[in-house]
Design a protein around this motif. Structure first.
Motif, short mmCIF file in Angstrom:
data_model
loop_
_atom_site.label_atom_id
_atom_site.label_comp_id
_atom_site.label_asym_id
_atom_site.label_seq_id
_atom_site.Cartn_x
_atom_site.Cartn_y
_atom_site.Cartn_z
N ALA A 137 0.82 -1.21 0.00
CA ALA A 137 0.00 0.00 0.00
C ALA A 137 0.85 1.26 0.00
N GLY A 138 2.02 1.20 0.59
CA GLY A 138 2.86 2.39 0.67
C GLY A 138 3.54 2.75 -0.63
N LEU A 139 3.79 1.76 -1.48
CA LEU A 139 4.53 2.04 -2.72
C LEU A 139 3.80 2.99 -3.67
N PRO A 140 2.47 2.85 -3.90
CA PRO A 140 1.79 3.82 -4.78
C PRO A 140 1.87 5.25 -4.26
N LEU A 141 1.75 5.43 -2.95
CA LEU A 141 1.86 6.79 -2.40
C LEU A 141 3.25 7.35 -2.61
N LEU A 142 4.25 6.50 -2.43
CA LEU A 142 5.62 6.94 -2.67
C LEU A 142 5.81 7.33 -4.13
N ALA A 143 5.29 6.53 -5.04
CA ALA A 143 5.39 6.84 -6.46
C ALA A 143 4.67 8.16 -6.78
N GLY A 144 3.52 8.37 -6.15
CA GLY A 144 2.79 9.61 -6.37
C GLY A 144 3.55 10.83 -5.90
N ILE A 145 4.18 10.74 -4.75
CA ILE A 145 4.95 11.87 -4.22
C ILE A 145 6.10 12.21 -5.16
N VAL A 146 6.80 11.18 -5.64
CA VAL A 146 7.93 11.41 -6.54
C VAL A 146 7.47 12.07 -7.84
N SER A 147 6.37 11.60 -8.41
CA SER A 147 5.89 12.18 -9.67
C SER A 147 5.40 13.61 -9.48
N ILE A 148 4.74 13.89 -8.36
CA ILE A 148 4.25 15.25 -8.09
C ILE A 148 5.42 16.21 -7.92
N VAL A 149 6.41 15.80 -7.15
CA VAL A 149 7.58 16.66 -6.93
C VAL A 149 8.29 16.93 -8.25
N GLY A 150 8.43 15.90 -9.08
CA GLY A 150 9.06 16.10 -10.39
C GLY A 150 8.28 17.04 -11.27
N THR A 151 6.97 16.93 -11.25
CA THR A 151 6.13 17.81 -12.08
C THR A 151 6.22 19.26 -11.61
N LEU A 152 6.28 19.47 -10.32
CA LEU A 152 6.42 20.84 -9.81
C LEU A 152 7.72 21.47 -10.30
N ALA A 153 8.78 20.66 -10.36
CA ALA A 153 10.05 21.18 -10.88
C ALA A 153 9.92 21.54 -12.36
N VAL A 154 9.21 20.71 -13.12
CA VAL A 154 8.99 21.00 -14.54
C VAL A 154 8.18 22.29 -14.70
N LEU A 155 7.11 22.44 -13.91
CA LEU A 155 6.28 23.64 -14.01
C LEU A 155 7.08 24.88 -13.60
N ARG A 156 7.93 24.72 -12.59
CA ARG A 156 8.78 25.86 -12.18
C ARG A 156 9.69 26.28 -13.33
N ALA A 157 10.22 25.33 -14.06
CA ALA A 157 11.07 25.65 -15.21
C ALA A 157 10.26 26.32 -16.32
N ILE A 158 9.02 25.86 -16.53
CA ILE A 158 8.18 26.43 -17.59
C ILE A 158 7.83 27.88 -17.28
N THR A 159 7.66 28.22 -15.99
CA THR A 159 7.33 29.61 -15.64
C THR A 159 8.43 30.58 -16.03
N ALA A 160 9.63 30.07 -16.27
CA ALA A 160 10.73 30.94 -16.68
C ALA A 160 10.59 31.41 -18.13
N VAL A 161 9.78 30.70 -18.92
CA VAL A 161 9.66 31.04 -20.34
C VAL A 161 8.24 31.43 -20.74
N THR A 162 7.24 31.10 -19.94
CA THR A 162 5.87 31.44 -20.30
C THR A 162 5.00 31.48 -19.05
N ASP A 163 3.80 32.05 -19.18
CA ASP A 163 2.89 32.13 -18.05
C ASP A 163 2.27 30.76 -17.78
N VAL A 164 2.02 30.49 -16.50
CA VAL A 164 1.40 29.23 -16.07
C VAL A 164 0.33 29.57 -15.04
N SER A 165 -0.82 28.92 -15.14
CA SER A 165 -1.92 29.18 -14.21
C SER A 165 -1.69 28.47 -12.89
N VAL A 166 -2.03 29.15 -11.81
CA VAL A 166 -1.89 28.56 -10.48
C VAL A 166 -2.82 27.36 -10.31
#
Length: 708
Positions: free
Chosen positions: A180-209
């Motif tokens: 049961a713990g593995l899916p939550l761990l996978a979710g946390i990793v993917s969310i953190v990675g996506t936030l980093a991607v969105l942070r990079a995108i904000t450097a070149v274009t607007d992004v909605s909150v």
């Protein structure tokens, strides 16, 4: 290490995001607003201050306090201009009908982010009790601030709610706390990675909150889905006697391949949002594509490594004593004892009945959508207790709405007085127009009714261009309001006409979406058809899958109108303010996200059915066995992702609440009605034709397609 680095890079991503982006930046209404602000120092103010006096705003004490307030806000950094009731001339339109409230209209420097920063300073330095005046603040910049803050608050609350509830459901599904713990761990990793991607995108274009909320919900939901299918297949192979490495290899070859197909399908469905010009919809594409692909990478790279480390301990910490029952279940005859197998066979014995019944049910649920009215979000998307909502309601109810919602018309070109007079007189004759203010004075019923004054000079620029303020007796967000914009644009004019205001914004947004919607649909349908053909080698099954995914959205669209337009079931979904319309962007966003999720389950189910059909060549048995071996998993995954998406429904922002309710309903309808009943019925009706393809396509699939 990579996750930690991504966490550092993604921290504070929301601080760089905006809450606008609904309109096409090149739309005529946006151009009109840009010209009004830059050339005429006019247009819609970004901030509106309502200063209420104990008595009349014309009493000496109120005049002194209002004048001091006006001087104070003029001195705040970032405030470009102020129109105040306590300015010379005392414009009547800036005084409330009861005479107790005066308005200050502030125009600000900079973009949306800069305007929000100025709004914060204005609230701090001018809001609240000031020299006997009670000052409330509203306007686009302040409402954007409050939306951003509410979205962040809702995100935190959703995370606190969904994490423990999701873990509990996963424990009930797996029985093992380790699994049961593995899916939550996978979710946390993917969310953190996506936030980093969105942070990079904000450097070149607007992004909605708002994309942050989708990132969290979709990241956790997809991680649970993908992990659930991979871990279940891995445990199934272990129970069959395979070694840890062999079990991982089989799980990756079967469920892993399906995960990859599913992630690409979801990413392609959301990529269709990139065709729209406003950054609001595009932001959901950025977030959705990133989170789908990163979740797949985590599931296909990180999760197998964790399974190798866990080995047989994947069944450890059995909290419900389910392991023995599941081992017994694994040895039984699936074809004879499974409840999903029995359901599938029952449906396939009466396929016409179940097809007609489910289609009738879904059509009934979709019926309210026939009465949809489209609009654009205003202050009522915020909770009623918010300061911006209350100030906007004061503005709407205590002032003459005809004056505060006047439609600006820009004549972008040199216009002589005679031409301007003729044009203004013609506009004043249009239905619902009560007055037209110009550089030459005010017009009504085709005639000049008030001569020019000192205030008239603001309607003319040095280059000879001009603008008109059109006062009407219609609500801006209404059929009459949009019709007025169309009439103005169709008039003969002495220069290029650019109409601004809320009505024009709605017309332009609706037209922009309508023009690009066929392209978005083509991207979604063509991409998913090709992927499903590569998966199945069938021509008919991709068409069925597309039709079923669209059908599963019918209840969502009906619910949007029945609940959020008409205002029903507020006690069930949480209080909000009905506006009488649905935001024009909502159906597009809902379609792409819900379609992707529906196709997600379709891929898992079809993959297993195809595997069984390749083994047996019996269509009916393949459908029954495929449903038996995925039905429980699809149902569990649907419940889990419904919990995650349903957390959006507790948002204080009506738009996010609608997204949460609609997507939750779409997922549950898809899993419990479309996949469980309608899909097996249709596949039984078509029989072996499900797997037909012309010889030339069959040869292409044999060379390029995927096989089990």
């Amino acid at each position: 290490m990579a996750t930690v680095l991504a966490g550092v890079l993604g921290a504070g991503a929301g601080d760089r995001m905006g809450s606008g982006g609904l309109t096409d930046p090149d739309a005529p209404s946006v151009q009109a607003q840009r010209i009004l602000a830059g050339r005429f120092d006019a247009g819609d103010p970004q901030l509106v201050l309502l200063a209420e006096a104990p008595g009349s705003v014309d009493e000496p004490g109120a005049v002194a306090a209002g004048t001091a307030l006006t001087d104070r806000v003029r001195g705040i950094t970032g405030v470009r201009g102020v129109d105040s009731y306590w300015s010379p001339g005392r414009p009547e339109s800036l005084r409330s009908e009861d005479g107790r409230v005066g308005l200050l209209l502030l125009r600000l420097d900079g973009d949306e982010d800069a305007a929000e920063a100025v709004a914060a300073r204005v609230v701090d330095q001018a809001g609240g009790k000031r020299d006997g005046l009670t000052v409330r603040v509203t306007g686009a910049a302040q409402l954007d601030r409050e939306v951003d803050a509410q979205a962040e608050k809702d995100l935190t609350r959703a995370e606190l709610l969904t994490a423990p509830l999701t873990l509990l459901i996963l424990v009930l599904v797996f029985g093992s706390a380790v699994a049961a713990g593995l899916p939550l761990l996978a979710g946390i990793v993917s969310i953190v990675g996506t936030l980093a991607v969105l942070r990079a995108i904000t450097a070149v274009t607007d992004v909605s909150v708002f994309s942050l909320n989708l990132t969290t919900a979709l990241g956790l939901g997809l991680a649970i889905d993908y992990s659930l299918f991979l871990i279940t297949r891995y445990r199934e192979e272990l129970r069959a006697g395979r070694t840890v490495n062999d079990a991982i290899a089989v799980a990756m070859h079967t469920a892993g391949r399906t995960v990859l197909f599913s992630a690409v399908t979801v990413a392609l469905a959301l990529s269709a949002l990139l065709v729209f010009p406003g950054y609001f919809l595009r932001s959901f594409a950025y977030a959705g594509i990133a989170v789908a692909l990163l979740t797949a990478v985590v599931a296909l790279v990180v999760l197998p490594a964790l399974l190798a480390v866990a080995g047989h301990r994947i069944n450890g910490l059995d909290l419900r004593g389910l392991l023995r029952r599941r081992r017994t279940t694994a040895t039984r005859d699936w074809a004879q004892e499974g409840r999903w197998h029995r359901l599938a066979m029952a449906v396939m014995r009466r396929p016409i009945l179940f097809t007609l019944a489910t289609v009738a049910l879904l059509t009934g649920l979709a019926t309210p959508f026939a009465g949809v009215e489209f609009g654009i979000n205003d202050h009522r998307t915020l909770p009623q207790a918010s300061a911006g909502y209350q100030a906007s309601e004061q503005l709407r109810t205590r002032f003459d709405s005809r004056e505060t919602t006047a439609t600006p018309i820009v004549l972008d070109g040199r216009v002589n007085d005679a031409a301007l007079s003729d044009y203004a007189a013609t506009v004043s004759l249009l239905p619902h127009v009560t007055r037209v203010d110009t550089a030459l004075g005010s017009y009504a019923r085709g005639k000049l009714v008030a001569p020019q004054s000192d205030a008239s000079a603001r309607f003319r620029a040095e280059d000879g261009s001009a603008w008109l303020s059109t006062v009407s007796d219609v609500e801006p967000i209404s059929a009459d309001g949009t019709a007025l914009v169309e009439r103005v644009r169709n008039l003969d004019s002495p220069a290029l006409v650019l109409v601004g205001g809320d009505s024009a914004t709605l017309v332009d947004t609706r037209d922009s979406i309508g023009e690009r919607l066929p392209w978005a649909a083509l991207i979604v349908i063509a991409a998913t058809a090709l992927l499903l053909f590569a998966l199945t080698g069938s021509v008919l099954i991709p068409l069925q899958a597309i039709a079923l995914s669209v059908i599963s959205l019918t209840a969502t669209f009906g619910a949007m109108v029945y609940i959020f337009q008409d205002g029903h079931l507020r006690g069930l979904v949480g209080d909000f303010t009905p506006t009488g319309w649905v935001d024009v962007t909502a159906p597009v966003l809902m379609f792409c996200v819900a379609y992707g999720l529906a196709m997600d389950y379709q891929v898992f189910l079809l993959s297993r059915i195809k595997e069984e059909y390749d083994h047996s060549g019996d269509n009916t048995q393949a459908v029954a066995l495929g449903l038996e071996r995925t039905g429980r998993l699809v149902t569990a995954a649907a419940v889990l992702i419904a919990v995650v998406l349903g957390a959006l429904a507790i948002s204080g922002i009506t738009y996010l609440k609608m997204l949460g309710v609609g997507l939750t309903l779409a997922v549950l309808v898809d899993a419990f009605i479309v996949r469980a009943l309608l899909m097996p019925a249709l596949m039984r009706l078509f029989g072996d034709a499900n797997w037909w393809a012309p010889d030339w396509l069959r040869r292409i699939h044999d060379r390029l397609g995927l096989r089990h």
